[in-house]
Write an enzyme that holds these catalytic residues in place. Structure first.
Site, PDB file in Angstrom:
ATOM      1  N   LYS A  16       0.871  -1.175   0.000  1.00  0.00           N
ATOM      2  CA  LYS A  16       0.000   0.000   0.000  1.00  0.00           C
ATOM      3  C   LYS A  16       0.907   1.224   0.000  1.00  0.00           C
ATOM      4  CE  LYS A  16      -1.186   2.744   2.831  1.00  0.00           C
ATOM      5  NZ  LYS A  16      -0.959   3.971   2.046  1.00  0.00           N
ATOM      6  N   GLU A  22      -0.248   7.401  -0.120  1.00  0.00           N
ATOM      7  CA  GLU A  22      -1.300   7.980  -0.987  1.00  0.00           C
ATOM      8  C   GLU A  22      -0.856   9.328  -1.552  1.00  0.00           C
ATOM      9  OE1 GLU A  22      -1.183   7.826   2.178  1.00  0.00           O
ATOM     10  OE2 GLU A  22      -1.993   9.637   3.107  1.00  0.00           O
ATOM     11  N   ARG A  23       0.318   9.831  -1.065  1.00  0.00           N
ATOM     12  CA  ARG A  23       0.790  11.112  -1.604  1.00  0.00           C
ATOM     13  C   ARG A  23       1.724  10.927  -2.794  1.00  0.00           C
ATOM     14  NH1 ARG A  23       2.574  14.137   3.805  1.00  0.00           N
ATOM     15  NH2 ARG A  23       2.010  12.256   4.922  1.00  0.00           N
ATOM     16  N   CYS A  42      14.208  10.745   7.019  1.00  0.00           N
ATOM     17  CA  CYS A  42      14.264  10.272   8.404  1.00  0.00           C
ATOM     18  C   CYS A  42      15.687  10.336   8.935  1.00  0.00           C
ATOM     19  CB  CYS A  42      13.727   8.853   8.512  1.00  0.00           C
ATOM     20  SG  CYS A  42      14.827   7.649   7.774  1.00  0.00           S
ATOM     21  N   GLU A  70       9.715  16.521  15.556  1.00  0.00           N
ATOM     22  CA  GLU A  70      10.113  16.327  14.159  1.00  0.00           C
ATOM     23  C   GLU A  70       9.402  17.361  13.290  1.00  0.00           C
ATOM     24  OE1 GLU A  70       8.871  12.692  12.073  1.00  0.00           O
ATOM     25  OE2 GLU A  70      10.837  12.666  11.132  1.00  0.00           O
TER      26      GLU A  70
HETATM   27  P1  NAD Z   1       2.761   8.890   7.799  1.00  0.00           P
HETATM   28  O1  NAD Z   1       2.920   8.245   9.112  1.00  0.00           O
HETATM   29  O2  NAD Z   1       1.797  10.016   7.665  1.00  0.00           O
HETATM   30  O3  NAD Z   1       2.308   7.812   6.691  1.00  0.00           O
HETATM   31  C1  NAD Z   1       3.038   6.624   6.484  1.00  0.00           C
HETATM   32  C2  NAD Z   1       2.114   5.567   5.897  1.00  0.00           C
HETATM   33  O4  NAD Z   1       1.086   5.276   6.843  1.00  0.00           O
HETATM   34  C3  NAD Z   1       1.410   5.993   4.622  1.00  0.00           C
HETATM   35  O5  NAD Z   1       1.378   4.904   3.741  1.00  0.00           O
HETATM   36  C4  NAD Z   1       0.010   6.369   5.095  1.00  0.00           C
HETATM   37  O6  NAD Z   1      -0.974   6.145   4.131  1.00  0.00           O
HETATM   38  C5  NAD Z   1      -0.209   5.482   6.290  1.00  0.00           C
HETATM   39  N1  NAD Z   1      -1.015   6.093   7.335  1.00  0.00           N
HETATM   40  C6  NAD Z   1      -1.108   7.412   7.633  1.00  0.00           C
HETATM   41  N2  NAD Z   1      -1.903   7.596   8.697  1.00  0.00           N
HETATM   42  C7  NAD Z   1      -2.325   6.371   9.078  1.00  0.00           C
HETATM   43  C8  NAD Z   1      -3.158   5.904  10.134  1.00  0.00           C
HETATM   44  N3  NAD Z   1      -3.727   6.745  10.996  1.00  0.00           N
HETATM   45  N4  NAD Z   1      -3.363   4.584  10.249  1.00  0.00           N
HETATM   46  C9  NAD Z   1      -2.799   3.719   9.396  1.00  0.00           C
HETATM   47  N5  NAD Z   1      -1.993   4.107   8.373  1.00  0.00           N
HETATM   48  C10 NAD Z   1      -1.759   5.413   8.225  1.00  0.00           C
HETATM   49  O7  NAD Z   1       4.232   9.332   7.324  1.00  0.00           O
HETATM   50  P2  NAD Z   1       4.643  10.223   6.084  1.00  0.00           P
HETATM   51  O8  NAD Z   1       4.282  11.653   6.358  1.00  0.00           O
HETATM   52  O9  NAD Z   1       4.173   9.613   4.833  1.00  0.00           O
HETATM   53  O10 NAD Z   1       6.226  10.064   6.105  1.00  0.00           O
HETATM   54  C11 NAD Z   1       7.075  10.872   6.870  1.00  0.00           C
HETATM   55  C12 NAD Z   1       7.449  10.192   8.170  1.00  0.00           C
HETATM   56  O11 NAD Z   1       8.107   8.954   7.884  1.00  0.00           O
HETATM   57  C13 NAD Z   1       8.436  10.984   8.986  1.00  0.00           C
HETATM   58  O12 NAD Z   1       8.043  10.936  10.324  1.00  0.00           O
HETATM   59  C14 NAD Z   1       9.755  10.271   8.764  1.00  0.00           C
HETATM   60  O13 NAD Z   1      10.698  10.449   9.802  1.00  0.00           O
HETATM   61  C15 NAD Z   1       9.294   8.870   8.674  1.00  0.00           C
HETATM   62  N6  NAD Z   1      10.271   8.010   8.027  1.00  0.00           N
HETATM   63  C16 NAD Z   1      10.962   7.128   8.815  1.00  0.00           C
HETATM   64  C17 NAD Z   1      11.936   6.320   8.275  1.00  0.00           C
HETATM   65  C18 NAD Z   1      12.710   5.370   9.142  1.00  0.00           C
HETATM   66  O14 NAD Z   1      13.422   4.526   8.612  1.00  0.00           O
HETATM   67  N7  NAD Z   1      12.593   5.459  10.448  1.00  0.00           N
HETATM   68  C19 NAD Z   1      12.212   6.383   6.892  1.00  0.00           C
HETATM   69  C20 NAD Z   1      11.472   7.283   6.112  1.00  0.00           C
HETATM   70  C21 NAD Z   1      10.501   8.095   6.695  1.00  0.00           C
END
Ligand code: NAD
Length: 501
Positions: A182, A185-186, A290, A391
Site C-alpha cells: 500500500k 497515498e501522496r 528520516c 520532528e
Molecule cells: P505517515 O505516518 O503520515 O504515513 C506513512 C504511511 O502510513 C502511509 O502509507 C500512510 O498512508 C499510512 N497512514 C497514515 N496515517 C495512518 C493511520 N492513521 N493509520 C494507518 N496508516 C496510516 O508518514 P509520512 O508523512 O508519509 O512520512 C514521513 C514520516 O516517515 C516521517 O516521520 C519520517 O521520519 C518517517 N520516516 C521514517 C523512516 C525510518 O526509517 N525510520 C524512513 C522514512 C521516513
C-alpha cells in the site's frame, strides 16, 4: 490510464493491482499536485474494503505455489528485475521528482539505494542457509531451515517513493512470501511503476498486489488473519498504532517511526567537511528524510565559526523545481507540509531562538510557483524548545551550544527519538566514546547521513522504532521467514564400525 484536465495537463489515474492485473479502483479518488507547480498530475484511489480483501485473497492464493518455486529460480527473477530497474531508472527518477518534488539527482540517488536492496535480495539462496550439526546426539542429525511466512504487507511513507517500498517487497518475495503493497497515498505512481517492472521481470501473477488509500485501507489489512507480517515506515504516532494493532492481531511487525537526528561538532574536527555534511544532511531532500540532521550540537568555541559558515553555505542553495538541474533544493511535498513547517519557524522565534536564516517567502530561481521553503537556521536553541524536540520534517536546522562532549551526549540521548546521530571529530577517543554512548540505532563518525547499505540492518531506537527485527540486512531475512529445526534419526544396519559425520 490518463485523463485530460480542462487546462490540458495530462493526469494519470493510478491503478490497483490484484492477481497480477492492473485495473481501476471503485473507490473515491483524490487529485495529487506536482509540488513544484501545484498542477494536477495524478489521481489516487482510496480502495474499498472488498478490493483490499481481494488483494489479500490473491496474495494468499499465489503464496501456495510461489513458496514452492526453488529459491534459485526466485532469485533469478530479481536479477532480471535489477536489470529492468537500471534500464528504466531515468523514467522512475523523473516520476519521483514529479510527484514528490525532490531534485532529479536526489531521486536518482534514492532509487540507487532501492536497487541495492534488490541486489541484496538476489543473494537469497545464501541468506536462507541454515545450520546443520550431524550426530548432535548418537544417530541424530539436526538442521535448521528457514521457511516463508505467508502474506506480508508493506506500508511506506511519502518521502522515498521508490527506495522504501524496495526495502520491503523484493526481499519478502525472494524469501518465498507473497505481498500486498500500500504505497503512500501522496506518491503512489513511482511504486506502481516499480511493481509493473517486477511483473515484467517474470513474477508469477498475484505474488505482489497493490492497493491504495490510508488508514481505512491499512485497518482492513491489519485485521485480516491471513496477513502474517507488516513492514511499516512513517511517522512515530502511526508507527506505534500499527505496531500495537498488528501485534495484538497476532502479526509480526517492524514499524520504523519518525526522527530528530543530532549531529555533534567537536573542536578540532575538519570544520569544512562538517559544514558540507551538515548542509547536505539538513537540506538534502528539503529536510524530508528520516536521516536528516535537524539539530547541530556545537561543542565549545566551534559554535561561532560554524554558524557563520552554515549561514553562508545555506545562502548559496538555489530553491526551485526538482526537474531543473540548477536547483539545489526542491519544494516540500504539499501545501499542508509548507504550512506546518512555517508554523514551526514562527514557534521557534516565539520560543526565543535566534533566526539567522529565514526560509519563509523563498522564491524559486526558475519562477515556478510550488510549495517552497528555503533553508532555515536557528542559533541559540535550547533542548527544551519545541523546534529542538519535535520532528519538523522540513529544511529547518537548530543549533544548540554545549560545553563539552558529556553535555552533547546528554542532549542527544535526551531526545525521545533515536533514529540516527553523528559526530564530527578529529579524535578517535571521542568518536569511540560517542558511538558507545549514543542511544540511536545508526551512528555516523565524520559522516553526515549514516545510512547503512542494504546489507546491514536499518532502524532506529526509542520512539523511532517499534519492533525487534530491523529493515534490511539479516534482520529482514529473519523477519520474513520462520525458523524450523528438523531432528532426524534413520535406522542404521548394525555394522562393525559406526559411521559418524
Ligand atoms: P505517515 O505516518 O503520515 O504515513 C506513512 C504511511 O502510513 C502511509 O502509507 C500512510 O498512508 C499510512 N497512514 C497514515 N496515517 C495512518 C493511520 N492513521 N493509520 C494507518 N496508516 C496510516 O508518514 P509520512 O508523512 O508519509 O512520512 C514521513 C514520516 O516517515 C516521517 O516521520 C519520517 O521520519 C518517517 N520516516 C521514517 C523512516 C525510518 O526509517 N525510520 C524512513 C522514512 C521516513
Amino acid at each position: 490510464m490518463a485523463t485530460q484536465t480542462t487546462t490540458g495537463t495530462r493526469v494519470y489515474d493510478c491503478p490497483i493491482c490484484i492477481g497480477g492485473e492492473w485495473r481501476a479502483s471503485a473507490g473515491r479518488r483524490e487529485t495529487l499536485l506536482n509540488p513544484a507547480t501545484a498542477e494536477p498530475v495524478t489521481t489516487v484511489p482510496f480502495c474499498t474494503p472488498e478490493e483490499v480483501r481481494a488483494a489479500v485473497d490473491s496474495a494468499q492464493g499465489a503464496f501456495e505455489t510461489w513458496r514452492q518455486v526453488p529459491v534459485v529460480d526466485r532469485s533469478h527473477i530479481f536479477f532480471r528485475y535489477r536489470e529492468l530497474m537500471l534500464k528504466h531508472s531515468e523514467e522512475i527518477a523523473h516520476l519521483t521528482t514529479l510527484e514528490h518534488g525532490k531534485t532529479l539527482q536526489e531521486s536518482r540517488a534514492s532509487l540507487g539505494r532501492g536497487i541495492e536492496a534488490v541486489e541484496f535480495a538476489t543473494s537469497v539462496p545464501t541468506l536462507l542457509m541454515g545450520d546443520t550439526v550431524g550426530d548432535i546426539s548418537r544417530g541424530l542429525d539436526t538442521v535448521t531451515i528457514r521457511q516463508p511466512i505467508g502474506v506480508c504487507v508493506g506500508i511506506p511513507p511519502f518521502n522515498f517513493p521508490s527506495m522504501v517500498p524496495m526495502w520491503m517487497f523484493p526481499l519478502a518475495i525472494a524469501c518465498g512470501n507473497s505481498f500486498v503493497l500500500k504505497p503512500s497515498e501522496r506518491v503512489p505512481r513511482t511504486a506502481v511503476r516499480c511493481v509493473e517492472l517486477l511483473y515484467e521481470a517474470g513474477l508469477p501473477q498475484g505474488v505482489c498486489n497493490v492497493v491504495h488509500g490510508t488508514k481505512e485501507v491499512v485497518d482492513v489489512l491489519l485485521a485480516d488473519p491471513r496477513v502474517k507480517a507488516v513492514s511499516f515506515v512513517g511517522s512515530s504516532p502511526v508507527a506505534r498504532y500499527i505496531y500495537e494493532t498488528a501485534s495484538r492481531n497476532g502479526k509480526r511487525v517492524q514499524a520504523m517511526g519518525g526522527a530528530k537526528n543530532h549531529l555533534v561538532v567537536m573542536p578540532g574536527c575538519d570544520l569544512g567537511a562538517a559544514v558540507k555534511a551538515i548542509i547536505g544532511a539538513a537540506f538534502g531532500c528539503t529536510g524530508q528524510r528520516c536521516l536528516a540532521t535537524s539539530v547541530v550540537v556545537a561543542v565549545g568555541d566551534v559554535a561561532d565559526p560554524l554558524i557563520e559558515e552554515l549561514k553562508e553555505a545555506a545562502r548559496q542553495i538555489s530553491v526551485g523545481s526538482g526537474q531543473d538541474p540548477k536547483t539545489g533544493m526542491g519544494p516540500v511535498v504539499n501545501a499542508a507540509a509548507k504550512e506546518r513547517i512555517e508554523r514551526y519557524i514562527a514557534e521557534g522565534e516565539k520560543e526565543g531562538a535566534r533566526l539567522v536564516t529565514d526560509g519563509r517567502n523563498a522564491r524559486a530561481h526558475d519562477d515556478t510557483h510550488g510549495y517552497y521553503i528555503g533553508p532555515t537556521i536557528f542559533d541559540h536553541v535550547r533542548p527544551e524548545m519545541r523546534i529542538a524536540r519535535e520532528e519538523i520534517f522540513g529544511p529547518v536546522l537548530s543549533l544548540i551550544r554545549a560545553n563539552n562532549l558529556d553535555e552533547a551526549v546528554e542532549v542527544v540521548n535526551h531526545s525521545e527519538f533515536g533514529n540516527a546521530t553523528s559526530i564530527f571529530t578529529g579524535s578517535g577517543a571521542e568518536a569511540r566514546e560517542f558511538a558507545a554512548r549514543a542511544t540511536a540505532g545508526m551512528v555516523g563518525v565524520n559522516v553526515g547521513v549514516p545510512a547503512p547499505s542494504a546489507f546491514f540492518p536499518f532502524a532506529g531506537w526509542k520512539g523511532s522504532f517499534f519492533g525487534d527485527l530491523h529493515a534490511l540486512g539479516r534482520d529482514a531475512v529473519q523477519f520474513y521467514t520462520e525458523t524450523k529445526v528438523v531432528t532426524s534419526r534413520w535406522p542404521t544396519p548394525a555394522r562393525e564400525h559406526k559411521i559418524t559425520f
